[in-house]
Design an enzyme around this catalytic site. Sequence first.
Site, PDB file in Angstrom:
ATOM      1  N   LYS A 110     -28.539  31.654 -94.123  1.00 37.43           N
ATOM      2  CA  LYS A 110     -27.679  32.641 -93.464  1.00 37.43           C
ATOM      3  C   LYS A 110     -27.723  33.950 -94.241  1.00 37.43           C
ATOM      4  CE  LYS A 110     -26.204  30.046 -90.112  1.00 37.43           C
ATOM      5  NZ  LYS A 110     -26.321  30.405 -88.696  1.00 37.43           N
TER       6      LYS A 110
ATOM      7  N   HIS B 121     -30.970  26.158 -79.873  1.00 37.58           N
ATOM      8  CA  HIS B 121     -29.772  26.142 -80.727  1.00 37.58           C
ATOM      9  C   HIS B 121     -29.020  24.874 -80.370  1.00 37.58           C
ATOM     10  CE1 HIS B 121     -25.474  27.190 -81.539  1.00 37.58           C
ATOM     11  NE2 HIS B 121     -26.013  27.602 -82.659  1.00 37.58           N
TER      12      HIS B 121
HETATM   13  C1  0YR Z   1     -21.379  28.372 -87.528  1.00 36.08           C
HETATM   14  N1  0YR Z   1     -27.032  28.406 -85.790  1.00 36.08           N
HETATM   15  C2  0YR Z   1     -25.959  29.159 -85.820  1.00 36.08           C
HETATM   16  C3  0YR Z   1     -22.459  28.005 -86.608  1.00 36.08           C
HETATM   17  C4  0YR Z   1     -24.677  28.411 -85.783  1.00 36.08           C
HETATM   18  C5  0YR Z   1     -23.573  29.025 -86.577  1.00 36.08           C
HETATM   19  O1  0YR Z   1     -20.746  29.527 -87.052  1.00 36.08           O
HETATM   20  O2  0YR Z   1     -21.925  27.949 -85.329  1.00 36.08           O
HETATM   21  O3  0YR Z   1     -23.943  29.372 -87.851  1.00 36.08           O
HETATM   22  O4  0YR Z   1     -24.239  28.339 -84.462  1.00 36.08           O
HETATM   23  O5  0YR Z   1     -26.056  30.349 -85.847  1.00 36.08           O
HETATM   24  O6  0YR Z   1     -28.210  28.952 -85.748  1.00 36.08           O
HETATM   25 MG    MG Z   2     -27.929  31.064 -85.220  1.00 32.06          MG
END
Ligand code: 0YR
Ligand code: MG
Length: 369
Positions: free
Chosen positions: A173, A304
């Site tokens: 992240k 996702h």
């Molecule tokens: C936590 N995955 C994401 C999660 C996820 C977020 O907020 O929901 O990090 O959805 O971006 O790729």
């Molecule tokens: Mg994401």
Amino acid sequence: MKISKIEPFILHVPVTRGAISDSTHDLTHWGAPGVVIHTDSGLCGYGYTGTHAHLPTDRLIVNCISETYGPLLVGEEPHNVIELWEKLFHFPPAQWVGRSGITQLALSAVDIALWDLKAKAAGLPLWKFLGGSAGTKITAYNTDGGWLNWSSQELIDSMRRQVEEGYRGVKLKVGSPDAYRDLERIEAVRKTVGPRIKLMVDANGRWDLPTAISFGQKLSDYDVFWFEEPIWYDDLAGHAALARAVKTPIALGEQLYGLDDFRDFITAGAVHFVQPDAVRLAGVTEWWRVADLALAHHLPVVPHIGDMMQVHLHLAIAHPACKLLEYIPWLRECFEEPATVRDGWFIIPETPGAGTTLRSAALERYNVM
Ligand code: 0YR
Ligand code: MG
């Protein structure tokens, strides 16, 4: 077979190590508002969406399922999934307030429960029902080791562990107020995982275009596989400009709610890795259309996983545009057959249905309704 009853639920399940953050969200629990669709045959379909476990908001979703969609479903033949999807999506009072957000999340849960039922009635796992083959190899990349609230040492330790466990891809992240902190972490992670592991970065929509451009231009130094949700989700022109300005491919889709959105981003050249989420864009029905659209543009689909992998594993096995799938284990203990990774590959599920059937113990333990 006829639908006899709609039974809503809301699960709130703790995340890894108590709390995680990305640039935009802080979570202690993952939410799964959803529905069990009962039929007069005794078969039940399970479907749910994925949220940040905020009870008042989750109640809006299950209220939409039970109060708005429920009366449109009871007495219907659940095999008619496409027709039922159209009926719910185009139900005038819901369409007037919806087409994205809460109504789409609610429709996702219903649609997935219907596909779960359909595959169960055929006695097949959904991937097989959809024409997939048992020899398909789906590579797992791990998102649960790169959270923004972890210290650099925690980050490096978790990345090292994931590579030892056999993951061939990891996600980090980014989107910090200080982009240089993110660059230092990317450098440290690349050093830790070595040159052969796919390294993705995800800003969760946090930056503005100039920040994303200057940050994005540095990513190729670390052989970053994709740059995910760099800027505000709906900024089509901004993503197209960014895609022209940086070498690293753009990934997005978790905040898009339908086929029209994906068509616009894809035809504008604003996305390279297409990330539709069946629990956010109205279920398997709409997900498949988006995946076909991506296929027609020769773009890879990497879902996702707002469902925490279950239904997406089936879809990834069945759809030819999918080779890679995200891994986050938060809900694993809730399912009769949890998605499982061995040596970096997903194991092919065997149980009939969409992988969404909940263990009754999980319903007892985590249901907050
Ligand atoms: C936590 N995955 C994401 C999660 C996820 C977020 O907020 O929901 O990090 O959805 O971006 O790729
Ligand atoms: Mg994401």
